[in-house]
Design a protein around this motif. Sequence first.
Motif, PDB file in Angstrom:
ATOM      1  N   THR A 153       0.806  -1.224   0.000  1.00 18.50           N
ATOM      2  CA  THR A 153       0.000   0.000   0.000  1.00 18.50           C
ATOM      3  C   THR A 153       0.839   1.273   0.000  1.00 18.50           C
ATOM      4  OG1 THR A 153      -0.062   0.076   2.419  1.00 18.50           O
ATOM      5  CG2 THR A 153      -1.769  -1.209   1.304  1.00 18.50           C
ATOM      6  N   ASP A 154       2.162   1.158  -0.048  1.00 21.03           N
ATOM      7  CA  ASP A 154       3.018   2.321   0.204  1.00 21.03           C
ATOM      8  C   ASP A 154       3.635   2.941  -1.046  1.00 21.03           C
ATOM      9  OD1 ASP A 154       4.583   0.151  -0.377  1.00 21.03           O
ATOM     10  OD2 ASP A 154       6.050   0.489   1.221  1.00 21.03           O
ATOM     11  N   LYS A 155       3.219   2.495  -2.241  1.00 19.84           N
ATOM     12  CA  LYS A 155       3.856   3.003  -3.454  1.00 19.84           C
ATOM     13  C   LYS A 155       3.147   4.236  -4.025  1.00 19.84           C
ATOM     14  CE  LYS A 155       5.678  -1.510  -4.858  1.00 19.84           C
ATOM     15  NZ  LYS A 155       5.674  -2.549  -5.920  1.00 19.84           N
ATOM     16  N   GLY A 156       1.841   4.238  -3.995  1.00 20.35           N
ATOM     17  CA  GLY A 156       1.100   5.388  -4.488  1.00 20.35           C
ATOM     18  C   GLY A 156       1.368   5.709  -5.941  1.00 20.35           C
ATOM     19  N   GLU A 157       1.408   4.695  -6.793  1.00 23.06           N
ATOM     20  CA  GLU A 157       1.779   4.891  -8.196  1.00 23.06           C
ATOM     21  C   GLU A 157       0.643   5.540  -8.989  1.00 23.06           C
ATOM     22  OE1 GLU A 157       4.523   1.146  -9.245  1.00 23.06           O
ATOM     23  OE2 GLU A 157       2.822   0.681  -7.954  1.00 23.06           O
ATOM     24  N   LEU A 158       0.928   6.725  -9.538  1.00 22.12           N
ATOM     25  CA  LEU A 158      -0.080   7.482 -10.275  1.00 22.12           C
ATOM     26  C   LEU A 158       0.159   7.489 -11.787  1.00 22.12           C
ATOM     27  CD1 LEU A 158      -0.510  10.584  -7.928  1.00 22.12           C
ATOM     28  CD2 LEU A 158      -2.230   8.829  -8.406  1.00 22.12           C
ATOM     29  N   GLY A 159       1.255   6.909 -12.260  1.00 19.49           N
ATOM     30  CA  GLY A 159       1.548   6.899 -13.689  1.00 19.49           C
ATOM     31  C   GLY A 159       0.468   6.191 -14.489  1.00 19.49           C
ATOM     32  N   GLY A 160      -0.042   6.863 -15.525  1.00 17.33           N
ATOM     33  CA  GLY A 160      -1.067   6.263 -16.371  1.00 17.33           C
ATOM     34  C   GLY A 160      -2.413   6.095 -15.706  1.00 17.33           C
ATOM     35  N   SER A 161      -2.625   6.738 -14.565  1.00 14.99           N
ATOM     36  CA  SER A 161      -3.821   6.475 -13.766  1.00 14.99           C
ATOM     37  C   SER A 161      -5.042   7.229 -14.263  1.00 14.99           C
ATOM     38  CB  SER A 161      -3.559   6.861 -12.302  1.00 14.99           C
ATOM     39  OG  SER A 161      -3.363   8.265 -12.194  1.00 14.99           O
ATOM     40  N   GLU A 162      -6.184   6.752 -13.803  1.00 19.80           N
ATOM     41  CA  GLU A 162      -7.445   7.430 -14.075  1.00 19.80           C
ATOM     42  C   GLU A 162      -7.446   8.825 -13.445  1.00 19.80           C
ATOM     43  OE1 GLU A 162     -11.254   7.009 -16.008  1.00 19.80           O
ATOM     44  OE2 GLU A 162      -9.510   5.680 -15.956  1.00 19.80           O
ATOM     45  N   TYR A 163      -6.827   8.953 -12.285  1.00 18.38           N
ATOM     46  CA  TYR A 163      -6.751  10.245 -11.602  1.00 18.38           C
ATOM     47  C   TYR A 163      -6.029  11.273 -12.475  1.00 18.38           C
ATOM     48  CZ  TYR A 163      -4.982  13.829  -8.428  1.00 18.38           C
ATOM     49  OH  TYR A 163      -4.659  15.026  -7.860  1.00 18.38           O
ATOM     50  N   LEU A 164      -4.869  10.912 -13.009  1.00 22.81           N
ATOM     51  CA  LEU A 164      -4.135  11.858 -13.852  1.00 22.81           C
ATOM     52  C   LEU A 164      -4.943  12.242 -15.090  1.00 22.81           C
ATOM     53  CD1 LEU A 164      -0.370  10.797 -13.938  1.00 22.81           C
ATOM     54  CD2 LEU A 164      -1.440  12.666 -12.689  1.00 22.81           C
ATOM     55  N   LYS A 165      -5.633  11.265 -15.674  1.00 26.59           N
ATOM     56  CA  LYS A 165      -6.385  11.533 -16.904  1.00 26.59           C
ATOM     57  C   LYS A 165      -7.591  12.429 -16.630  1.00 26.59           C
ATOM     58  CE  LYS A 165      -9.169   8.426 -18.778  1.00 26.59           C
ATOM     59  NZ  LYS A 165     -10.494   8.971 -19.179  1.00 26.59           N
ATOM     60  N   VAL A 166      -8.366  12.107 -15.598  1.00 27.70           N
ATOM     61  CA  VAL A 166      -9.622  12.817 -15.351  1.00 27.70           C
ATOM     62  C   VAL A 166      -9.389  14.182 -14.712  1.00 27.70           C
ATOM     63  CG1 VAL A 166     -11.780  12.760 -14.051  1.00 27.70           C
ATOM     64  CG2 VAL A 166     -10.968  10.701 -15.216  1.00 27.70           C
ATOM     65  N   HIS A 168      -6.299  15.889 -14.222  1.00 30.51           N
ATOM     66  CA  HIS A 168      -5.262  16.750 -14.792  1.00 30.51           C
ATOM     67  C   HIS A 168      -5.156  16.662 -16.308  1.00 30.51           C
ATOM     68  CE1 HIS A 168      -3.690  17.824 -10.816  1.00 30.51           C
ATOM     69  NE2 HIS A 168      -3.828  16.554 -10.477  1.00 30.51           N
ATOM     70  N   GLY A 169      -5.938  15.785 -16.938  1.00 29.69           N
ATOM     71  CA  GLY A 169      -5.885  15.668 -18.387  1.00 29.69           C
ATOM     72  C   GLY A 169      -4.564  15.150 -18.909  1.00 29.69           C
TER      73      GLY A 169
END
Length: 258
Positions: A153-166, A168-169
């Motif tokens: 649970t400690d990596k927090g990987e955001l690369g290619g994520s839905e969060y970045l797309k929605v 931050h575009g």
Amino acid sequence: VRTNSILLAGMGAGVVRVKGTRRALAFSVDGNGRYCYLDPHRGAMLAVAEAARNVACAGAAPIGATNCLNFGNPERPEIMWQLVHAVRGIAEACRALDIPVTGGNVSLYNETDSRAIYPTPVLGVVGLIENADRTLARRFRGEDSVIMLLGATDKGELGGSEYLKVVHGLVSGLPPELDLGHERALQTLLVEAAGDGSIQSAHDCSDGGLAVALAECCFESGGIGADVDVPAVTLPEGWAEYSVEAALFGESASRVIV
């Protein structure tokens, strides 16, 4: 499928009973074009892992896979490079998870005005449940249940994520890392825990990360919610302000809520 369906659509992997036996079959189809655009080898591995993990969440041991490989014009070197590395990624993951590929198909030249679609290998995996009565769905079933997150649970990987797309575009970074040994161990544990009745539900963390997965576990649960503690993750210098977002919406692989 007529009277054979065990889980309704949207409850996780599709599950149908095998009439005349105690067994059932679970099916899942998965693929993430953003991941494969950023790293076709790793993205294809993640597609295999997620499809297999989804049937394992139903309590099924993965026994076979098929695929549909969707790419642009392979006469262009960069597209052929994507295709080659995606095939290698599928092969590596299927060998590690001991899932034979029984067949598949290829869809090429998917372009408009010389602009290709994201490379999108889609994997379908079928799994076997020995006792259909032990089939698991994604939703929470009891108000007094203990919620556990299996996996790192400690990596927090955001690369290619839905969060970045929605939010931050952006389609950027690297897709989540994947340890195929950990993935196989997780899937084995899920099948065993479902079989002996140790867990009541299971749902994997994928698009949208932990926050979305928890919300989905509450959908159609009869009003059952969740009270959880989610610690912020530690990110490299310059990214600390996103530590909460990474904990909630990071899409690290090999994680399941039970």
